[in-house]
Write an enzyme that holds these catalytic residues in place. Sequence first.
Site, short mmCIF file in Angstrom:
data_model
loop_
_atom_site.label_atom_id
_atom_site.label_comp_id
_atom_site.label_asym_id
_atom_site.label_seq_id
_atom_site.Cartn_x
_atom_site.Cartn_y
_atom_site.Cartn_z
N HIS A 69 0.84 -1.20 0.00
CA HIS A 69 0.00 0.00 0.00
C HIS A 69 0.87 1.25 0.00
O HIS A 69 1.30 1.72 1.04
CB HIS A 69 -0.90 -0.04 1.25
N HIS A 100 1.30 5.11 -2.32
CA HIS A 100 0.75 6.00 -3.37
C HIS A 100 1.80 6.88 -4.04
O HIS A 100 1.63 7.28 -5.19
CB HIS A 100 -0.30 6.94 -2.76
N HIS A 144 -5.37 -0.64 6.06
CA HIS A 144 -5.05 0.24 7.20
C HIS A 144 -6.02 0.07 8.37
O HIS A 144 -6.78 0.97 8.71
CB HIS A 144 -4.87 1.71 6.81
N ILE A 204 1.59 7.45 14.63
CA ILE A 204 0.47 8.39 14.57
C ILE A 204 -0.86 7.66 14.32
O ILE A 204 -1.82 7.87 15.05
CB ILE A 204 0.70 9.43 13.45
N ASP A 226 1.45 3.26 3.25
CA ASP A 226 0.35 4.12 2.79
C ASP A 226 0.91 5.52 2.48
O ASP A 226 0.24 6.53 2.70
CB ASP A 226 -0.77 4.19 3.83
ZN LIG Z 1 -3.99 4.56 0.92
#
Ligand SMILES: [Zn+2]
Length: 381
Positions: free
Chosen positions: A63, A65, A219, A253, A277
């Site tokens: 994952h 981007h 996630h 976080i 992510d």
């Molecule tokens: Zn994502």
Amino acid sequence: MSLKILHNVNVVQEDNSGMSATLWIRDGIIERIESSLSALPEGDYEFMDGQGHLLIPGMIDVHIHGANGFDMMDGSETSIQEVSRACAATGCTSFLVTSVSSTIEALIAMIRSVKRVAGHEAGAKIAGLHLEGPYLNPKRKGMQNERFLRHPDLTEMKEIFDEADGLIKMVTIAPELPGGMELVSFLKERGVIIAVAHSDATYEEAKQAFEAGASHVTHCFNGMRPIHHRDPGLVVAAFEQEHVSLQAIVDGIHLHPAIVRMMHRLKGPDGMVLITDALQAMGLGDGKYMFGGHPVTVSEGVARLEDGTLASSTVTMNEALRLTVETGISLTDAVKMASSSPSRLLGLAAKGKISAGFDADLVLLDEQFQVQWTMIKGSIV
Ligand SMILES: [Zn+2]
């Protein structure tokens, strides 16, 4: 024929952790592992000294981007190559190019550039595509742009699958949307990993989706109905279903360390995978960026939309590994969550393990988890 002898490394693996080892790497494949250096061979070979550093199997990010100022949704080959480089520099050797909810035109443009880059990557290898959306629930949209969220549309999905030539490995959906269960059947028939997130699914709705073939949670805890003792929601349904694995953003976080430990206790290292992510700010630090059609501000490493919503992360795989160990999880389990669990999830039979016959996808880390080098199929990248 090429032979590399990698001497004096501390292989992190259950059975041989803490021992100095020597690896023989022939033509990109691990040929054998020795506990001490035997007689050196005749003929040509390259000798490498690992200086006693940690050696782990290449990490696999299912994952991501963007990175280094490049967002893979911009449809350019350059962005994909730059992310591939950034992954390799942070110890990740394979990744799923991950979309965000967008127009079909933007998604098709991205898929076309992935097809052009796959097999010619500058760094980490493309293991396929992860479609995060667009069939997600606006109620749990997180940073997904509401403008592009829609109900499942099998005609549109068919068009996307036709374009992708088998590259789609994972699709994140909200199964409670109208047509959601038909979408689960559609994806199951095509053998892709059905992941749930940006979903308001109740316990019962999620259980139904998991029993019908969904097997993964994107996630975990973020972008979904939270646990309530009278309304357990999809997270508890995922904990109960043995075949369901979880993604964790361990960046200090998105998940409290106690939650990371709880996920580990309930699912074990084989049932969870570390992800970044990451958005394009990974590797660049604080500033203003765009993501999913939104302005995003990164301050002290935390990415947020204007309304304060967490928007993706800037963590790297080697930092995620360090932060996982800092929660109290053992290094061998943390490495499993970064390497062998995602390789099993994606069905990458020759990756995720330091063992004879496996691809020489290796990462040398110092004691602070800084990447010394990353090797992919026997070549340092
Ligand atoms: Zn994502």
